[in-house]
Motif scaffolding. Structure first.
Motif, mmCIF file in Angstrom:
data_model
loop_
_atom_site.group_PDB
_atom_site.id
_atom_site.type_symbol
_atom_site.label_atom_id
_atom_site.label_comp_id
_atom_site.label_asym_id
_atom_site.label_seq_id
_atom_site.Cartn_x
_atom_site.Cartn_y
_atom_site.Cartn_z
ATOM 1 N N UNK A 74 0.859 -1.184 0.000
ATOM 2 C CA UNK A 74 0.000 0.000 0.000
ATOM 3 C C UNK A 74 0.897 1.237 0.000
ATOM 4 N N UNK A 75 1.408 1.648 -1.152
ATOM 5 C CA UNK A 75 2.436 2.701 -1.208
ATOM 6 C C UNK A 75 2.008 4.057 -0.646
ATOM 7 N N UNK A 76 0.713 4.253 -0.459
ATOM 8 C CA UNK A 76 0.270 5.508 0.150
ATOM 9 C C UNK A 76 0.433 5.491 1.673
ATOM 10 N N UNK A 77 0.817 4.351 2.214
ATOM 11 C CA UNK A 77 0.977 4.201 3.659
ATOM 12 C C UNK A 77 2.432 3.859 3.994
ATOM 13 N N UNK A 78 2.819 4.135 5.236
ATOM 14 C CA UNK A 78 4.126 3.681 5.691
ATOM 15 C C UNK A 78 4.024 2.228 6.124
ATOM 16 N N UNK A 79 5.146 1.540 6.149
ATOM 17 C CA UNK A 79 5.164 0.143 6.574
ATOM 18 C C UNK A 79 4.608 0.022 7.997
ATOM 19 N N UNK A 80 3.786 -0.988 8.260
ATOM 20 C CA UNK A 80 3.261 -1.162 9.624
ATOM 21 C C UNK A 80 4.356 -1.268 10.676
ATOM 22 N N UNK A 81 5.492 -1.840 10.327
ATOM 23 C CA UNK A 81 6.573 -2.004 11.302
ATOM 24 C C UNK A 81 7.199 -0.677 11.701
ATOM 25 N N UNK A 82 6.946 0.372 10.931
ATOM 26 C CA UNK A 82 7.517 1.688 11.215
ATOM 27 C C UNK A 82 6.498 2.650 11.816
ATOM 28 N N UNK A 83 5.262 2.223 11.951
ATOM 29 C CA UNK A 83 4.149 3.095 12.306
ATOM 30 C C UNK A 83 3.876 3.057 13.808
ATOM 31 N N UNK A 84 3.979 4.211 14.519
ATOM 32 C CA UNK A 84 3.660 4.219 15.946
ATOM 33 C C UNK A 84 2.164 4.194 16.222
ATOM 34 N N UNK A 85 1.355 4.249 15.152
ATOM 35 C CA UNK A 85 -0.080 4.156 15.328
ATOM 36 C C UNK A 85 -0.877 5.288 14.720
ATOM 37 N N UNK A 86 -0.203 6.389 14.369
ATOM 38 C CA UNK A 86 -0.950 7.518 13.805
ATOM 39 C C UNK A 86 -0.841 7.595 12.291
ATOM 40 N N UNK A 87 -0.067 6.702 11.687
ATOM 41 C CA UNK A 87 0.074 6.583 10.232
ATOM 42 C C UNK A 87 0.766 7.780 9.580
ATOM 43 N N UNK A 88 1.447 8.585 10.384
ATOM 44 C CA UNK A 88 2.155 9.758 9.864
ATOM 45 C C UNK A 88 3.595 9.803 10.348
ATOM 46 N N UNK A 89 3.780 9.615 11.646
ATOM 47 C CA UNK A 89 5.109 9.709 12.245
ATOM 48 C C UNK A 89 5.777 8.333 12.243
ATOM 49 N N UNK A 90 6.962 8.271 12.864
ATOM 50 C CA UNK A 90 7.740 7.030 12.816
ATOM 51 C C UNK A 90 8.157 6.598 14.203
ATOM 52 N N UNK A 91 8.099 5.293 14.431
ATOM 53 C CA UNK A 91 8.646 4.727 15.657
ATOM 54 C C UNK A 91 10.153 4.594 15.518
ATOM 55 N N UNK A 92 10.783 3.953 16.490
ATOM 56 C CA UNK A 92 12.244 3.873 16.475
ATOM 57 C C UNK A 92 12.762 3.148 15.229
#
Length: 424
Positions: A390-408
């Motif tokens: 789903x190229x409009x989304x970030x990878x689930x493994x990188x998503x802190x839950x808000x679908x915009x920012x990035x986890x570690x």
């Protein structure tokens, strides 16, 4: 280089040769466990004498090792001392502190400013490392409204990746306090701060804050250093989504990768910031000089900004405005010999602000960043973090839950997407 005859009125090193060796030892132990690093800190402190001396020649060049861009104001804390905890990228032989009243409306009196290496945790300093910071030889000063200030050099050798305590005592109400709101780092406050700025024991610092007050940068004097890289952006650079108190923003991860090359990394991100308009903090175009181009040793600028313009109100949807802004940033940087890396804007499908029309704007901006020829190099953050399914989304493994920012993990992926060869 600090030239012959300059008097460092705040207490310089009594034995320059010994200090140089200590600084090299500190740099060599930057990746060692924390206990070894603290031992190195203590060893460094034994080579320091708190006295004013005349230095014939201290070799090296000033390099930015840490930054926090002013993002707004908070109510003043008259009488308090704020012990700001900051994490350095590169080490050096001496250091100096940058302080700001840039967004203030009245003169700011600094009653005392100190710097020390941080102990194992909390507000305690490593014994023997506390230094008084001076300004033109005086331990107090007044910063005019709208002003920035760089201190005298302070006699403290620091290793790379050190945690530093920068304590600021403000004896009076100086009006709104210039601060960096989203520090993602716990700092400490002594409500009765008079005489407490130089405490090695942090027991008086009983309150905590998640902001950085007044301090906006740390420079170090580096022998053989290569300068600094400025990460310029919004919350995605400021670190929103990463784990607090762990220094896992993508500029922190980049600093780890660059440590063998002795390049500093400065985080000029402001959560909520925009490229074209003032929002949270001044716009990227208006703060470019103060937060990026004028920083010590700046040699490369990484520009990762624009998503808040697409999503904000009023919405910016004319790609030509973005193109003109990016070209203006590059032109101003090139005039000072600073190279510019453009970072593509990352996906945010699933976020509340996402629409198909805004996605089209993002895609067209990224096409310009990749192929428009404005930048010296490109860091394709979009390609590094998007979900292949789903190229409009970030990878689930990188998503802190808000679908915009990035986890570690997402922050690491951004840092790893940068070709170090274009930064050296």
């Amino acid at each position: 280089m600090v030239k012959a005859g300059r008097v460092l009125a705040a207490a310089l090193l009594a034995l320059i040769g010994t200090t140089g060796a200590a600084a090299q030892t500190g740099a060599a132990t930057a990746t060692a466990p924390a206990t070894a690093t603290r031992a190195a800190h203590t060893a460094v402190s034994t080579a320091v004498r708190v006295e004013a001396v005349r230095v014939e020649d201290v070799p090296g060049s000033w390099t930015g090792t840490w930054e926090a861009a002013p993002s707004g104001t908070a109510p003043a804390l008259p009488g308090a001392a704020v012990r700001n905890v900051v994490h350095l990228s590169v080490g050096g032989q001496l250091l100096r502190i940058r302080l700001s009243n840039r967004l203030g409306t009245a003169p700011l009196t600094l009653g005392a400013v100190t710097v020390a290496l941080r102990g194992a945790a909390g507000p305690d300093a490593v014994p023997g490392t506390m230094r008084t910071v001076t300004f033109g030889g005086a331990p107090t000063t007044v910063v005019p409204a709208g002003g920035d200030l760089v201190s005298d050099p302070a006699p403290l050798a620091v290793p790379a990746a050190a945690d530093l305590l920068v304590t600021v005592h403000t004896p009076a109400d100086g009006g709104p306090a210039t601060y960096h709101r989203s520090a993602l780092r716990t700092s400490y406050v002594a409500s009765q701060g008079a005489g407490r700025a130089a405490d090695e024991d942090g027991s008086a610092y009983t309150a905590t804050t998640s902001h950085w007050y007044y301090v906006t940068g740390v420079d170090v004097l580096v022998t053989g250093g290569a300068g600094s890289v400025v990460a310029f952006g919004d919350s995605l650079t400021d670190g929103t989504g990463s784990t607090p108190d762990t220094d896992r923003r993508w500029p922190d991860r980049l600093a780890e990768r660059l440590r063998p090359h002795r390049l500093g990394v400065l985080n000029a991100g402001i959560a909520g910031n925009r490229l074209l308009r003032d929002g949270t903090g001044p716009s990227a175009l208006s703060r470019l000089d103060a937060d990026a181009l004028s920083r010590s040793g700046a040699r490369v600028l990484i520009v990762f900004e624009g998503i808040n313009d697409i999503n904000g109100r009023p919405q910016a949807n004319d790609v030509r405005d973005f193109e003109a802004a990016y070209r203006a940033i590059v032109s101003r940087a090139h005039a000072l010999g600073i190279r510019v890396v453009g970072a593509t804007l990352t996906p945010y499908g699933g976020h509340g602000a996402f629409t198909a029309a805004r996605e089209d704007v993002r895609q067209r901006i990224n096409a310009f960043i990749r192929t428009g020829g404005a930048f010296d190099a490109v860091a394709d953050f979009d390609a590094a973090v998007r979900d292949p399914a789903q190229p409009r989304r970030i990878r689930p493994a990188y998503d802190p839950g808000d679908h915009l920012h990035f986890n570690d993990a997402g922050m690491r992926a951004l840092a790893d997407a940068i070709d170090l060869g274009v930064l050296r």
